[in-house]
Design a protein around this motif. Structure first.
Motif, PDB file in Angstrom:
ATOM      1  N   ARG A  84       0.652  -1.122  -0.182  1.00 35.97           N
ATOM      2  CA  ARG A  84       0.011   0.155  -0.371  1.00 35.97           C
ATOM      3  C   ARG A  84       1.333   1.634  -0.254  1.00 35.97           C
ATOM      4  O   ARG A  84       2.105   1.411   0.418  1.00 35.97           O
ATOM      5  CB  ARG A  84      -1.137  -0.221   0.958  1.00 35.97           C
ATOM      6  CG  ARG A  84      -0.637   0.807   2.326  1.00 35.97           C
ATOM      7  CD  ARG A  84      -1.704   1.480   3.203  1.00 35.97           C
ATOM      8  NE  ARG A  84      -1.396   1.203   4.437  1.00 35.97           N
ATOM      9  CZ  ARG A  84      -0.877   2.044   5.151  1.00 35.97           C
ATOM     10  NH1 ARG A  84       0.229   3.110   4.163  1.00 35.97           N
ATOM     11  NH2 ARG A  84      -0.660   2.569   6.336  1.00 35.97           N
ATOM     12  N   TYR A  92       6.184   0.569   8.061  1.00 36.15           N
ATOM     13  CA  TYR A  92       6.249  -0.231   7.496  1.00 36.15           C
ATOM     14  C   TYR A  92       7.593  -0.182   6.438  1.00 36.15           C
ATOM     15  O   TYR A  92       7.789   1.168   5.920  1.00 36.15           O
ATOM     16  CB  TYR A  92       5.092  -0.632   6.171  1.00 36.15           C
ATOM     17  CG  TYR A  92       3.925  -0.137   6.826  1.00 36.15           C
ATOM     18  CD1 TYR A  92       3.297  -2.051   7.361  1.00 36.15           C
ATOM     19  CD2 TYR A  92       2.850   0.013   7.016  1.00 36.15           C
ATOM     20  CE1 TYR A  92       2.552  -2.451   7.326  1.00 36.15           C
ATOM     21  CE2 TYR A  92       1.837  -0.388   7.367  1.00 36.15           C
ATOM     22  CZ  TYR A  92       1.511  -1.172   7.539  1.00 36.15           C
ATOM     23  OH  TYR A  92       0.092  -1.282   8.685  1.00 36.15           O
ATOM     24  N   TYR A 142       0.174  -7.372   2.427  1.00 35.87           N
ATOM     25  CA  TYR A 142       1.022  -7.006   4.159  1.00 35.87           C
ATOM     26  C   TYR A 142       2.364  -8.668   4.498  1.00 35.87           C
ATOM     27  O   TYR A 142       1.433  -9.457   4.332  1.00 35.87           O
ATOM     28  CB  TYR A 142       0.145  -6.556   5.071  1.00 35.87           C
ATOM     29  CG  TYR A 142      -0.573  -5.512   4.734  1.00 35.87           C
ATOM     30  CD1 TYR A 142      -1.668  -5.292   4.161  1.00 35.87           C
ATOM     31  CD2 TYR A 142      -0.188  -4.194   5.441  1.00 35.87           C
ATOM     32  CE1 TYR A 142      -2.744  -4.099   3.954  1.00 35.87           C
ATOM     33  CE2 TYR A 142      -1.332  -3.011   4.785  1.00 35.87           C
ATOM     34  CZ  TYR A 142      -1.856  -3.322   4.583  1.00 35.87           C
ATOM     35  OH  TYR A 142      -3.280  -2.104   4.700  1.00 35.87           O
TER      36      TYR A 142
HETATM   37  P1  5GP Z   1      -2.738  -0.415   7.053  1.00 34.37           P
HETATM   38  O1  5GP Z   1      -2.853  -0.200   5.956  1.00 34.37           O
HETATM   39  O2  5GP Z   1      -4.156   0.432   8.424  1.00 34.37           O
HETATM   40  O3  5GP Z   1      -1.531   0.188   8.103  1.00 34.37           O
HETATM   41  O4  5GP Z   1      -3.241  -1.398   7.896  1.00 34.37           O
HETATM   42  C1  5GP Z   1      -4.339  -2.318   7.725  1.00 34.37           C
HETATM   43  C2  5GP Z   1      -3.863  -3.723   7.784  1.00 34.37           C
HETATM   44  O5  5GP Z   1      -3.008  -4.751   7.714  1.00 34.37           O
HETATM   45  C3  5GP Z   1      -3.572  -3.447   9.783  1.00 34.37           C
HETATM   46  O6  5GP Z   1      -6.129  -4.496  10.161  1.00 34.37           O
HETATM   47  C4  5GP Z   1      -3.010  -4.350   9.907  1.00 34.37           C
HETATM   48  O7  5GP Z   1      -2.949  -5.273  11.281  1.00 34.37           O
HETATM   49  C5  5GP Z   1      -2.647  -5.200   8.774  1.00 34.37           C
HETATM   50  N1  5GP Z   1      -1.367  -5.530   8.995  1.00 34.37           N
HETATM   51  C6  5GP Z   1      -0.232  -5.047   9.156  1.00 34.37           C
HETATM   52  N2  5GP Z   1       1.009  -5.331   8.804  1.00 34.37           N
HETATM   53  C7  5GP Z   1       0.536  -6.650   8.622  1.00 34.37           C
HETATM   54  C8  5GP Z   1       1.309  -8.528   7.906  1.00 34.37           C
HETATM   55  O8  5GP Z   1       2.160  -8.008   7.794  1.00 34.37           O
HETATM   56  N3  5GP Z   1       1.140  -8.905   7.652  1.00 34.37           N
HETATM   57  C9  5GP Z   1      -1.168  -8.831   8.355  1.00 34.37           C
HETATM   58  N4  5GP Z   1      -1.477 -10.002   8.171  1.00 34.37           N
HETATM   59  N5  5GP Z   1      -1.525  -8.153   8.055  1.00 34.37           N
HETATM   60  C10 5GP Z   1      -0.405  -6.645   8.484  1.00 34.37           C
END
Ligand code: 5GP
Length: 197
Positions: A40, A52, A80
């Motif tokens: 993203r 990230y 992710y």
């Molecule tokens: P955001 O885009 O809001 O930073 O994250 C979106 C979602 O992706 C959140 O629920 C977060 O916990 C999840 N997420 C972030 N990093 C990882 C990852 O390495 N693995 C997985 N499975 N989910 C992730």
């Protein structure tokens, strides 16, 4: 050497995981954060390597094919993943690490790391979550729709977790989170003391 603890934080978008995590890292010393890779786009206020590792879809697929992820998932239409080498290094050094990942990722980690401690952060209600996402204002209305639909689904999985924190107010929720982390650390230390000759 005794392995460190692996803590998994999950919860729907907008629930305040990021804020609670920042307080946790201020309050508890010697904790590592697992910086995930994502396809993203970077949000305003985020930084490469801190929030990230921002990579392309091709790079992501290459890493996945080479087995470099402990787990990865497609969340809100982006990918992710948690880098295996980062997590293993910290745990093998006997230090504790926090992963902030979604429900699917948490399940996968639990298969390979059964000792992982799972903490779910939830909101008092879906309406409250919608208000918070609107206030945060980082998503378009389409992205917000996706996140809210996923939130409703994710909140149903809270019961799979070892601990559930309802984020009514940040001060109380962060105190609960800090106490949970410290309780595992203290339990580990007491076991070490008991094993001393
Ligand atoms: P955001 O885009 O809001 O930073 O994250 C979106 C979602 O992706 C959140 O629920 C977060 O916990 C999840 N997420 C972030 N990093 C990882 C990852 O390495 N693995 C997985 N499975 N989910 C992730």
């Amino acid at each position: 050497m005794k392995k460190g603890h692996l803590f998994i934080l999950s919860g729907p978008a907008g629930v305040g995981k990021g804020t609670l995590r920042k307080i946790l890292f201020r309050e508890v010393e010697d904790l590592e954060y697992s910086v995930s890779c994502t396809t993203r786009k970077m949000r305003a206020g985020e930084a490469e390597g801190r929030d990230y590792h921002y990579i392309s879809r091709d790079e992501f697929e290459g890493m996945a094919d080479r087995g470099e992820f402990l787990e990865w998932a497609e969340v809100h239409r982006n990918r992710y993943g948690t880098r295996k080498s980062d997590v293993e290094r910290v745990l093998n050094e006997g230090r504790d690490i926090v992963l902030e990942i979604d429900v699917k990722g948490c399940r996968k980690i639990k298969e390979s790391e059964p000792e992982a401690i799972r903490i779910f952060i939830t909101a008092p209600s879906l309406d409250e979550l919608e208000n918070r996402l609107e206030e945060r204002g980082t998503e378009t209305s389409e992205q917000m729709g996706v996140r809210l639909r996923n939130a409703a689904a994710e909140m149903k999985h809270a019961a799979e977790y070892d601990h559930v924190i309802v984020n009514h107010d940040v001060a109380r929720a962060s105190r609960e989170l800090v106490e949970i982390i410290k309780s595992y650390r203290n339990a580990g230390r007491q076991c070490d003391d008991l094993q001393q000759p």
